[in-house]
Design a protein around this motif. Structure first.
Motif, mmCIF file in Angstrom:
data_model
loop_
_atom_site.group_PDB
_atom_site.id
_atom_site.type_symbol
_atom_site.label_atom_id
_atom_site.label_comp_id
_atom_site.label_asym_id
_atom_site.label_seq_id
_atom_site.Cartn_x
_atom_site.Cartn_y
_atom_site.Cartn_z
ATOM 1 N N VAL A 457 0.841 -1.202 0.000
ATOM 2 C CA VAL A 457 0.000 0.000 0.000
ATOM 3 C C VAL A 457 0.874 1.248 0.000
ATOM 4 C CG1 VAL A 457 -1.599 1.371 1.412
ATOM 5 C CG2 VAL A 457 -2.019 -1.067 1.072
ATOM 6 N N ARG A 462 -1.877 -1.585 -5.263
ATOM 7 C CA ARG A 462 -3.145 -2.046 -4.714
ATOM 8 C C ARG A 462 -3.384 -3.532 -4.993
ATOM 9 N NH1 ARG A 462 -5.974 3.038 -6.096
ATOM 10 N NH2 ARG A 462 -6.231 4.179 -4.139
ATOM 11 N N GLN A 492 -8.973 -0.408 -0.018
ATOM 12 C CA GLN A 492 -8.256 -0.559 -1.283
ATOM 13 C C GLN A 492 -9.209 -0.913 -2.431
ATOM 14 O OE1 GLN A 492 -5.057 0.365 -1.625
ATOM 15 N NE2 GLN A 492 -5.314 0.942 0.537
#
Length: 542
Positions: A457, A462, A492
């Motif tokens: 992250v 992602r 996400q």
């Protein structure tokens, strides 16, 4: 903010300030309490003074307890007869704390004083480098307008205020200043030398062992010793604000630098970069480190009765009055944080202004390098005779293995992630991902996979993060850890415009963990679109 003339003057003199003469017929210095040390004093213990309140039975007992645990010489445990209240007047501070301690330093030959006008400074040598104030010693000195002997030089609160934390005032005990208004620059600020090598004999590193109850103080002491022996483990929870406002941006800058440093040291980092704080229902498990801002009173997961920090945890929340009292487990921050299990923290007794609070990134950097809690605190503090109190064992070294070249723990999933997480920054990214996935599989470790996802992250990967988080949930199984990872995933997924998948995941996790406090959080996340944290690819790799 422009420093007051007092500060500029003192910088120019390199703290070559004179000492007030001592009266020959002064009362006897505070008496020492016999303490039978169970360990041979190490250099840190041999340089530590323990100060308690003779009028407070709990204070006396805690002084015994701490000195025995740390092996501090019995002659360096002394009592003062002072008020039991947290706030005292300037006269009370001078007559019941400062003057008796100056006499004790002189009569016990702890320090050697130079001529008051010596350009080399007021103190030639000092056996005492650390001072542990025990619960019962007052916390703060009230503002004293028109105090006799004081002289205000300059304008603005940094130059004119003479209120202070007792700890911060005692740090300059050897300076013997006539003026009390304004802050004093700390020449140990940003140092990377231990106090024994810093050539600052006039400086005392003063911390306090204080909390809402004596039982919490005892626990702070024993937790610190255990964390030194076994190693401090846990996730780092960093609560930034994504603030752009000049004058406040500095706080977020410290937190971003701290987050990157923690990652590079092999600690999994959960960075909340939104304007609010961690929600109360957020599953903040395994919290070894916490740094955040900005609320007046404790909030978020910390207020839940079931919340506990990891043993030996270090936790700090920036607020102007975070240490206005240490006796209340529900209000402000310092008292509640130690009540929730933290072993060390710090805060402000009165308004300090952001630039004169400890710089969190410097503090974390020095602590990770193996310096003691006290050394790390004062290396991070720009000003003395000011508003900060440092609460914890001054000798606590949660990462002393970094200095002794043997990090603890030496085996297990936390050790595996620490080593591989560090390598992730120095090897090929793909190879780093592969190695961490292999370790996660070997240890069947949700923590390792969650940590890898958090690293991904931080560089805006992602897809990689989602794959890692899915494995983390599988390894964790049911429970709060799995719910926390689901929070990561949902954010996400929504950031990738995959709202339907986010909602399906939330429903699945709610069904499997229906009694979790995080159920409401997962519902909230999927009922309204939540923007992910801004990408930090540039900062995370440098």
């Amino acid at each position: 903010m422009k420093l007051s003339p007092r500060i500029a003057h003192l910088l120019a003199l390199t703290f070559a300030c004179g000492l007030l003469p001592m009266a020959m017929a002064a009362p006897k210095p505070p008496r020492a309490v016999a303490v039978h040390s169970i360990n041979v004093p190490n250099p840190y213990a041999a340089a530590t003074l323990v100060v308690f309140n003779e009028t407070d039975r709990d204070s006396v007992e805690l002084a015994h307890f701490y000195a025995e645990k740390r092996g501090i010489p019995k002659e360096q445990v002394i009592g003062l007869k002072t008020a039991k209240t947290e706030e005292i007047t300037r006269d009370e501070y001078e007559h019941t704390i400062a003057e008796p301690l100056r006499r004790a330093f002189t009569s016990n030959l702890w320090w050697k004083l130079r001529d008051p006008e010596s350009p080399l400074g007021p103190v030639e040598s000092n056996k005492i480098r650390f001072v542990a104030l025990i619960r019962g010693i007052p916390l703060k000195i009230a503002e004293a307008p028109g105090y006799a002997g004081d002289k205000v030089v300059g304008v603005g609160p940094v130059a004119t205020v003479n209120a202070a934390a007792v700890d911060s005032e005692l740090a300059i005990l050897g300076y013997r200043m006539h003026m009390i208004s304004g802050a004093v620059p700390n020449t140990y600020f940003r140092s990377f030398s231990g106090i024994f090598d810093a050539h600052r004999p006039e400086l005392l590193l003063v911390c306090r062992l204080d909390a809402p109850s004596p039982e919490i103080v005892r626990r702070m002491i024993t937790d610190s010793l255990e964390a030194e022996e076994k190693g401090l483990t846990g996730l780092a929870y960093i609560d930034a604000r994504n603030i752009k406002e000049a004058g406040y941006l500095e706080g977020d800058t410290w937190l971003y630098a701290l987050a990157n440093s923690a990652r590079r040291h092999g600690t999994p980092v959960v960075l909340d970069n939104g304007p609010g704080l961690f929600p109360e229902s957020y599953p903040m498990e395994h919290a070894g480190l916490y740094f955040g801002w900005y609320a007046e009173h404790i909030s978020g997961p910390f207020v839940r009765p079931d919340f506990r920090f990891a043993k030996g945890a270090v936790a700090v929340h920036i607020h102007s009055f975070s240490a206005a009292t240490l006796r209340d487990p529900l209000h402000h921050w310092v008292g509640p944080l130690v009540s929730a299990g933290a072993a060390a923290t710090f805060g402000n007794v009165y308004e300090p202004y952001l630039s004169l609070t400890p710089q969190l990134d410097v503090f974390h950097d020095r602590l990770r390098a193996g310096f003691s809690f006290a050394e790390s605190c004062y290396m991070a503090q720009r000003a003395l005779s000011w508003m900060t109190t440092f609460v914890g064992d001054p000798l606590y070294r949660p990462f002393k293995g970094a200095a002794e070249l043997e990090e603890k723990p030496t085996s297990g999933e936390w050790a595996d992630f620490r080593e591989a997480g560090r390598a992730w920054f120095s090897v090929d990214r793909a190879k780093g991902d592969e190695d961490l996935r292999a370790l996660g599989k070997k240890d069947h470790s949700g923590m390792i996979m969650e940590g890898l996802g958090l690293l991904q992250v931080s560089v805006n990967d992602r897809d990689g993060a989602l794959a890692s988080f899915a494995l983390a949930r599988e390894y964790y199984g049911k429970g709060e850890d799995a719910m926390r990872v689901a929070v990561h995933e949902i954010i996400q997924l929504q950031g990738s415009n995959r709202a339907a998948e986010a909602k399906a995941l939330a429903q699945k996790m709610i069904a499997a963990n229906s009694h979790s406090p995080a159920v409401d959080l997962l519902r909230t996340l999927t009922e309204s679109r939540v923007a992910p944290a801004p990408p930090q690819a540039a900062s995370a790799r440098h």
